[in-house]
Write an enzyme that holds these catalytic residues in place. Structure first.
Site, PDB file in Angstrom:
ATOM      1  N   LYS A   1     -12.252  24.427 -52.692  1.00 18.58           N
ATOM      2  CA  LYS A   1     -11.651  25.087 -51.477  1.00 18.58           C
ATOM      3  C   LYS A   1     -12.084  26.546 -51.560  1.00 18.58           C
ATOM      4  O   LYS A   1     -12.608  27.174 -52.709  1.00 18.58           O
ATOM      5  CB  LYS A   1     -10.195  24.885 -51.443  1.00 18.58           C
ATOM      6  CG  LYS A   1      -9.700  23.386 -51.128  1.00 18.58           C
ATOM      7  CD  LYS A   1      -8.099  23.493 -51.022  1.00 18.58           C
ATOM      8  CE  LYS A   1      -7.758  22.067 -50.505  1.00 18.58           C
ATOM      9  NZ  LYS A   1      -6.608  21.991 -50.149  1.00 18.58           N
TER      10      LYS A   1
ATOM     11  N   TYR B   1      -9.047  16.924 -41.711  1.00 15.07           N
ATOM     12  CA  TYR B   1      -7.459  17.122 -41.734  1.00 15.07           C
ATOM     13  C   TYR B   1      -6.940  16.381 -40.632  1.00 15.07           C
ATOM     14  O   TYR B   1      -5.900  16.865 -40.250  1.00 15.07           O
ATOM     15  CB  TYR B   1      -7.276  18.491 -42.176  1.00 15.07           C
ATOM     16  CG  TYR B   1      -7.329  19.180 -43.544  1.00 15.07           C
ATOM     17  CD1 TYR B   1      -6.875  18.264 -44.567  1.00 15.07           C
ATOM     18  CD2 TYR B   1      -7.830  20.327 -43.592  1.00 15.07           C
ATOM     19  CE1 TYR B   1      -6.929  18.867 -45.812  1.00 15.07           C
ATOM     20  CE2 TYR B   1      -8.003  20.738 -45.073  1.00 15.07           C
ATOM     21  CZ  TYR B   1      -7.545  20.094 -46.031  1.00 15.07           C
ATOM     22  OH  TYR B   1      -7.652  20.540 -47.597  1.00 15.07           O
TER      23      TYR B   1
ATOM     24  N   PHE C   1       1.852  23.496 -40.706  1.00 14.74           N
ATOM     25  CA  PHE C   1       1.071  24.352 -41.282  1.00 14.74           C
ATOM     26  C   PHE C   1      -0.267  24.213 -41.070  1.00 14.74           C
ATOM     27  O   PHE C   1      -1.011  25.006 -41.448  1.00 14.74           O
ATOM     28  CB  PHE C   1       1.269  24.013 -43.220  1.00 14.74           C
ATOM     29  CG  PHE C   1       0.895  22.750 -43.406  1.00 14.74           C
ATOM     30  CD1 PHE C   1      -0.064  22.297 -43.555  1.00 14.74           C
ATOM     31  CD2 PHE C   1       1.790  21.792 -43.589  1.00 14.74           C
ATOM     32  CE1 PHE C   1      -0.559  20.914 -43.900  1.00 14.74           C
ATOM     33  CE2 PHE C   1       1.835  20.553 -43.944  1.00 14.74           C
ATOM     34  CZ  PHE C   1       0.442  20.185 -43.994  1.00 14.74           C
TER      35      PHE C   1
ATOM     36  N   ASN D   1      -4.741  26.081 -53.292  1.00 12.56           N
ATOM     37  CA  ASN D   1      -4.577  25.335 -54.403  1.00 12.56           C
ATOM     38  C   ASN D   1      -5.950  24.810 -55.081  1.00 12.56           C
ATOM     39  O   ASN D   1      -6.333  23.740 -55.471  1.00 12.56           O
ATOM     40  CB  ASN D   1      -3.613  24.036 -54.191  1.00 12.56           C
ATOM     41  CG  ASN D   1      -4.047  23.380 -52.832  1.00 12.56           C
ATOM     42  OD1 ASN D   1      -5.385  23.363 -52.460  1.00 12.56           O
ATOM     43  ND2 ASN D   1      -3.101  22.498 -52.385  1.00 12.56           N
TER      44      ASN D   1
ATOM     45  N   HIS E   1      -9.702  20.153 -53.445  1.00  7.69           N
ATOM     46  CA  HIS E   1      -9.221  18.765 -52.716  1.00  7.69           C
ATOM     47  C   HIS E   1      -9.874  17.596 -53.328  1.00  7.69           C
ATOM     48  O   HIS E   1     -11.019  17.732 -53.658  1.00  7.69           O
ATOM     49  CB  HIS E   1      -9.739  18.974 -51.143  1.00  7.69           C
ATOM     50  CG  HIS E   1      -9.793  17.625 -50.483  1.00  7.69           C
ATOM     51  ND1 HIS E   1      -8.512  16.953 -49.986  1.00  7.69           N
ATOM     52  CD2 HIS E   1     -10.662  16.657 -50.262  1.00  7.69           C
ATOM     53  CE1 HIS E   1      -8.865  15.771 -49.225  1.00  7.69           C
ATOM     54  NE2 HIS E   1     -10.109  15.504 -49.617  1.00  7.69           N
TER      55      HIS E   1
ATOM     56  N   GLU F   1     -14.307  10.583 -45.961  1.00  6.82           N
ATOM     57  CA  GLU F   1     -14.703  11.996 -46.093  1.00  6.82           C
ATOM     58  C   GLU F   1     -16.176  12.257 -46.696  1.00  6.82           C
ATOM     59  O   GLU F   1     -16.590  13.248 -46.255  1.00  6.82           O
ATOM     60  CB  GLU F   1     -13.556  12.462 -47.140  1.00  6.82           C
ATOM     61  CG  GLU F   1     -12.275  12.556 -46.259  1.00  6.82           C
ATOM     62  CD  GLU F   1     -11.231  12.708 -47.461  1.00  6.82           C
ATOM     63  OE1 GLU F   1     -11.498  12.998 -48.633  1.00  6.82           O
ATOM     64  OE2 GLU F   1      -9.790  12.784 -46.920  1.00  6.82           O
TER      65      GLU F   1
HETATM   66  P1  GTP Z   1      -5.648  18.012 -50.409  1.00  6.87           P
HETATM   67  O1  GTP Z   1      -6.260  16.998 -51.353  1.00  6.87           O
HETATM   68  O2  GTP Z   1      -6.201  19.243 -50.061  1.00  6.87           O
HETATM   69  O3  GTP Z   1      -5.740  16.822 -49.211  1.00  6.87           O
HETATM   70  O4  GTP Z   1      -4.228  17.974 -50.945  1.00  6.87           O
HETATM   71  P2  GTP Z   1      -2.982  17.059 -51.132  1.00  6.87           P
HETATM   72  O5  GTP Z   1      -3.486  15.668 -50.897  1.00  6.87           O
HETATM   73  O6  GTP Z   1      -2.545  17.167 -52.446  1.00  6.87           O
HETATM   74  O7  GTP Z   1      -2.103  17.600 -49.935  1.00  6.87           O
HETATM   75  P3  GTP Z   1      -1.992  17.003 -48.422  1.00  6.87           P
HETATM   76  O8  GTP Z   1      -3.026  16.204 -48.112  1.00  6.87           O
HETATM   77  O9  GTP Z   1      -0.507  16.467 -48.363  1.00  6.87           O
HETATM   78  O10 GTP Z   1      -2.120  18.515 -47.819  1.00  6.87           O
HETATM   79  C1  GTP Z   1      -3.493  18.832 -47.543  1.00  6.87           C
HETATM   80  C2  GTP Z   1      -3.474  20.433 -47.782  1.00  6.87           C
HETATM   81  O11 GTP Z   1      -2.675  20.983 -46.619  1.00  6.87           O
HETATM   82  C3  GTP Z   1      -3.064  20.919 -48.990  1.00  6.87           C
HETATM   83  O12 GTP Z   1      -3.968  20.981 -50.056  1.00  6.87           O
HETATM   84  C4  GTP Z   1      -2.691  22.157 -48.791  1.00  6.87           C
HETATM   85  O13 GTP Z   1      -3.781  23.250 -48.594  1.00  6.87           O
HETATM   86  C5  GTP Z   1      -2.169  22.165 -47.161  1.00  6.87           C
HETATM   87  N1  GTP Z   1      -0.770  21.844 -47.268  1.00  6.87           N
HETATM   88  C6  GTP Z   1       0.213  20.777 -47.499  1.00  6.87           C
HETATM   89  N2  GTP Z   1       1.299  20.874 -47.258  1.00  6.87           N
HETATM   90  C7  GTP Z   1       1.511  22.315 -46.964  1.00  6.87           C
HETATM   91  C8  GTP Z   1       2.787  23.178 -46.481  1.00  6.87           C
HETATM   92  O14 GTP Z   1       3.875  22.465 -46.849  1.00  6.87           O
HETATM   93  N3  GTP Z   1       2.433  24.342 -46.591  1.00  6.87           N
HETATM   94  C9  GTP Z   1       1.190  24.943 -46.493  1.00  6.87           C
HETATM   95  N4  GTP Z   1       0.962  26.280 -46.140  1.00  6.87           N
HETATM   96  N5  GTP Z   1       0.022  24.218 -46.456  1.00  6.87           N
HETATM   97  C10 GTP Z   1       0.323  22.851 -46.938  1.00  6.87           C
HETATM   98 MG    MG Z   2      -4.520  15.288 -48.996  1.00  6.25          MG
END
Ligand code: GTP
Ligand code: MG
Length: 150
Positions: free
Chosen positions: A9, A49, A57, A112, A115, A126
């Protein structure tokens, strides 16, 4: 063999962590079969996404993911989807184990660094969003026979 989509990222690129992230996958024995740097635009961010568009968010996530270049990868290996997820660590910083990428380098839900696809179906989707079929390479490494038993 399984394929997954991985992305460094914008924060991972800015912090100089591209090499470290790729190194971990390589030393684990996973094979890089696609690699590019790009700046994500709003359309691609919305497609990537799509499951998060309605979440509170999302505006912040959209701003972040389009703010600076990312490095997109296709990674192949045994159970690649789950192995990459395990190596990434949990989204919740308090749950991200030391030794994982997020557990070693991050302490934030949004910043973080990485991805990784969360299922084989999403990996295929993807990969198709970020790579043409020609950009995903089919090749063998001499070392593979010392990394994966038949
Ligand atoms: P990805 O591999 O990036 O998809 O991460 P993930 O699968 O561990 O998390 P998820 O798919 O639930 O969320 C996608 C992305 O949205 C996360 O990596 C974060 O960057 C963002 N995100 C998720 N939850 C939150 C939240 O509560 N607050 C904020 N600010 N960002 C969030
Ligand atoms: Mg995810």
């Amino acid at each position: 063999m399984e394929r997954t989509f991985v992305m460094v990222k914008p924060d991972g690129v800015q912090r100089g962590l591209i090499g470290e992230i790729i190194r971990r996958f390589e030393t684990r024995g996973l094979r890089l079969i696609g690699l590019k740097m790009l700046r994500i635009d709003e359309g691609l961010a919305r497609r990537h996404y799509r499951d998060h568009i309605e979440k509170p968010f999302f505006p912040s996530l959209l701003e972040f993911i389009t703010s600076s270049p990312v490095v997109a990868m296709v990674v192949e290996g045994k159970a690649a989807v789950q192995n990459v997820r395990t190596m990434m660590g949990a989204l919740d910083p308090t749950q991200a184990q030391p030794g994982t990428l997020r557990g070693d380098y991050t302490n934030d839900k949004q910043l973080n660094i990485i991805h990784g696809s969360d299922s084989v179906e999403n990996a295929e989707r993807e990969i198709g969003l970020f790579f043409t079929p020609e950009e995903v390479l089919d090749y063998e490494r001499t070392l593979d026979r010392w990394l994966v038993s038949p």
